[in-house]
Enzyme design. Structure first.
Site, PDB file in Angstrom:
ATOM      1  N   ASP A 151       0.825  -1.211   0.000  1.00 33.43           N
ATOM      2  CA  ASP A 151       0.000   0.000   0.000  1.00 33.43           C
ATOM      3  C   ASP A 151       0.861   1.263   0.000  1.00 33.43           C
ATOM      4  OD1 ASP A 151      -2.950  -0.533   0.314  1.00 33.43           O
ATOM      5  OD2 ASP A 151      -2.185  -1.788   1.937  1.00 33.43           O
ATOM      6  N   GLU A 176      -5.546   6.639  -0.409  1.00 40.04           N
ATOM      7  CA  GLU A 176      -6.094   5.970   0.764  1.00 40.04           C
ATOM      8  C   GLU A 176      -5.209   6.063   2.002  1.00 40.04           C
ATOM      9  OE1 GLU A 176      -7.434   1.921   0.244  1.00 40.04           O
ATOM     10  OE2 GLU A 176      -8.649   2.167   2.047  1.00 40.04           O
ATOM     11  N   THR A 248      -7.675  -5.062  -0.234  1.00 39.53           N
ATOM     12  CA  THR A 248      -6.555  -5.481   0.608  1.00 39.53           C
ATOM     13  C   THR A 248      -6.699  -6.937   1.039  1.00 39.53           C
ATOM     14  OG1 THR A 248      -6.733  -3.233   1.454  1.00 39.53           O
ATOM     15  CG2 THR A 248      -5.133  -4.652   2.510  1.00 39.53           C
ATOM     16  N   ASP A 417     -12.318   4.192  -4.559  1.00 39.86           N
ATOM     17  CA  ASP A 417     -12.794   2.812  -4.764  1.00 39.86           C
ATOM     18  C   ASP A 417     -13.647   2.675  -6.017  1.00 39.86           C
ATOM     19  OD1 ASP A 417     -11.662   1.345  -2.658  1.00 39.86           O
ATOM     20  OD2 ASP A 417     -13.116   2.152  -1.231  1.00 39.86           O
TER      21      ASP A 417
END
Ligand SMILES: Nc1ncnc2c1ncn2[C@@H]1O[C@H](COP(=O)(O)OS(=O)(=O)O)[C@@H](OP(=O)(O)O)[C@H]1O
Ligand SMILES: [Mg+2]
Length: 480
Positions: A151, A176, A248, A417
């Site tokens: 990430d 994010e 994730t 998203d």
């Protein structure tokens, strides 16, 4: 210096819009679903206009690079000479505007696709590490979601590449991950891993047609790149929305996940780029758990040339086209357009033949509500439960016809998203709205404010209308 190649030049076929959809007619005058029809008609008209223009100007759009339009896109174009990271092996630039004085975002698209290719390369290496040994790279965030080295490393890498390409003053990113948890003393080992992962990836930049740093980045530079992603979005100006590792859970389970990057201008997503490192080229494998896919792949290993899995999909708003290219393999160099193929949504309109996809976790979307909808609409196939924005990719590629997500009350969907997936599905010929038939609103900050009940993406207007009707009919009796 030659700068970049427009995605508009990667293909020269522009089938007529209705022919492209298998000849399906679209009713624009439905009184019952007026807002929905208007939305679809406006998508259709924009696509028709664009196609006509492209037909008139093929194969190469006239370059208007000297034309000085008073728009934020000019600053991107003009920043190229001083800070472009694109290498010399590419074609003439498109000046940021096509022959009709509209921004064509060709340079932004080119950089974004290459950056997402690099991000996928990075994620694949980290995911292989996670699969081979559970080596402590999975962290727990305060909000209990899982976060990984990937990430932060993807966020740092993409942020650094965009800043180098367009100048950090011109780049605003909503993403994010925030830098706080990574900057803590107890995260020192993790930070070291991130810095190494970022530098290993950036060292490969020339293979992807981008310039890497002269020297390896230090810790502070990596942290600075992550923390530059501090935009809150909004209704005006230009910003990128990045989900460095979407899905994730899929990522840590060795399954589907995506790297999602969108460019949003004045509240509208104008570019969508979706990297799907585990997307199988054989669509039936989408419904298998990835572990099974890995076993099968070992039994019948792909040849080095075959395109077994992994792709980057991309589209430009109003372009009327969406594309998919394979991930860069082995030690090859990315030569644009990297064997890109056009993609389009499925022509299936019969619910009995349609496949719907939805989140894997029922805590993210009500499986019981969608099962009721499926029943009432006449969907017969088992739902395809896939992690991440790979669901958007499946609709755009024609591997599924419907995507539905109904989060629990109070959950606010985040723009990163959805933004990239929305552009790609729309340009591949599909429709994406909330459950009230309205377009998703990317202009209100980091959340999709005002979202009506849920998200519905469909290959075509007829299926979409049926689902919207079914939601209306069953919403009040649901527990949502
Ligand atoms: N409670 C709840 N309800 C709805 N949505 C939520 C919720 N929690 C998280 N999220 C967001 O959903 C993203 C994952 O969506 P998916 O479609 O991949 O879901 S699933 O993992 O397949 O179940 C996920 O994205 P990632 O964090 O990038 O994985 C979240 O942004
Ligand atoms: Mg996400």
């Amino acid at each position: 210096m030659p700068l970049y190649t427009s995605s508009s030049t990667v293909g020269t076929k522009f089938p007529s819009l209705l022919g492209h959809r298998g000849g399906r007619g679209i009713q624009c005058n439905s009184s019952r679903f007026q807002s929905l029809s208007l939305l679809f008609c406006s998508q259709l008209c924009s696509r028709t206009r664009t196609r006509t223009r492209q037909q008139n100007t093929q194969p190469h759009i006239v370059s208007f690079s000297k034309f000085n339009k008073n728009s934020s896109s000019t600053s991107f174009a003009s920043s190229s000479s001083s800070s472009s990271s694109i290498m010399e092996d590419q074609e003439e630039n498109m000046g940021g505007f096509n022959g009709f004085m509209e921004p064509n975002y060709s340079r932004e698209l080119d950089v974004a696709v290459r950056a997402v290719q690099m991000a996928c390369f990075l994620c694949q290496k980290v995911q292989q590490g996670l699969i081979s040994k559970s080596n402590g790279q999975v962290q727990s965030k305060e909000d209990n979601s899982l976060v990984t080295v990937a990430d932060w490393s993807v966020q740092a890498t993409v942020s650094w590449l965009l800043s180098e390409s367009f100048g950090s003053k011109n780049v605003s990113i909503v993403a994010e991950e925030d830098v706080q948890s990574l900057s803590k003393v107890e995260a020192a080992d993790l930070l070291e891993s991130v810095v190494k992962t970022v530098n290993d990836c950036l060292a490969e930049a020339p293979r992807f047609g981008l310039q890497g740093p002269q020297m390896a980045l230090g810790t502070s530079e990596v942290l600075a790149a992550i923390s530059r992603c501090n935009s809150n979005g909004g209704p005006t100006g230009r910003f990128w929305a990045l989900d460095p590792v979407d899905g994730t859970l899929g990522f840590v389970r060795g399954d589907q996940y995506a790297v999602a990057l969108a460019l949003i201008e004045d509240g509208e997503p104008v570019l969508g780029v979706l990297g799907c490192p585990n997307y199988p080229m054989r669509k039936e494998w989408l419904s298998y758990q990835h572990r099974y896919h890995r076993i099968i792949s070992k039994l019948t290993p792909p040849t080095s040339e075959s395109w077994d899995k992994g792709c980057v999909m991309y589209a430009r708003r109003g372009g009327g086209e969406a594309w998919m290219q394979p991930l860069l393999q082995g030690h090859k160099k990315l030569v644009w357009p990297n064997s890109a193929r056009p993609i389009q949504v499925s022509a299936i309109e019969n619910p009995a033949l349609a496949t719907f996809c939805e989140p894997v976790e029922k805590s993210n979307s009500s499986h019981s509500f969608t099962a009721g909808l499926a029943h009432s609409v006449g969907l017969r196939k088992q739902p395809l439960r896939v992690y991440s924005m790979v669901k958007y990719a499946a609709i755009a590629r024609g591997d599924a016809e419907i995507f539905m997500k109904f989060a629990r009350a109070g959950y606010k969907e985040k723009i990163w998203d959805h933004a990239a997936g929305v552009v790609i599905i729309q340009e591949a010929g599909g429709v994406v709205t909330d459950a009230g038939g309205r377009p998703l609103d990317f202009s209100k900050g980091i959340y999709l404010e005002g979202l009506d009940r849920g998200i519905i993406a469909c290959a075509g207007a007829k299926l979409h209308e049926k689902i919207i009707r079914a939601v209306d009919a069953s919403w009040n009796s649901s527990s949502l």
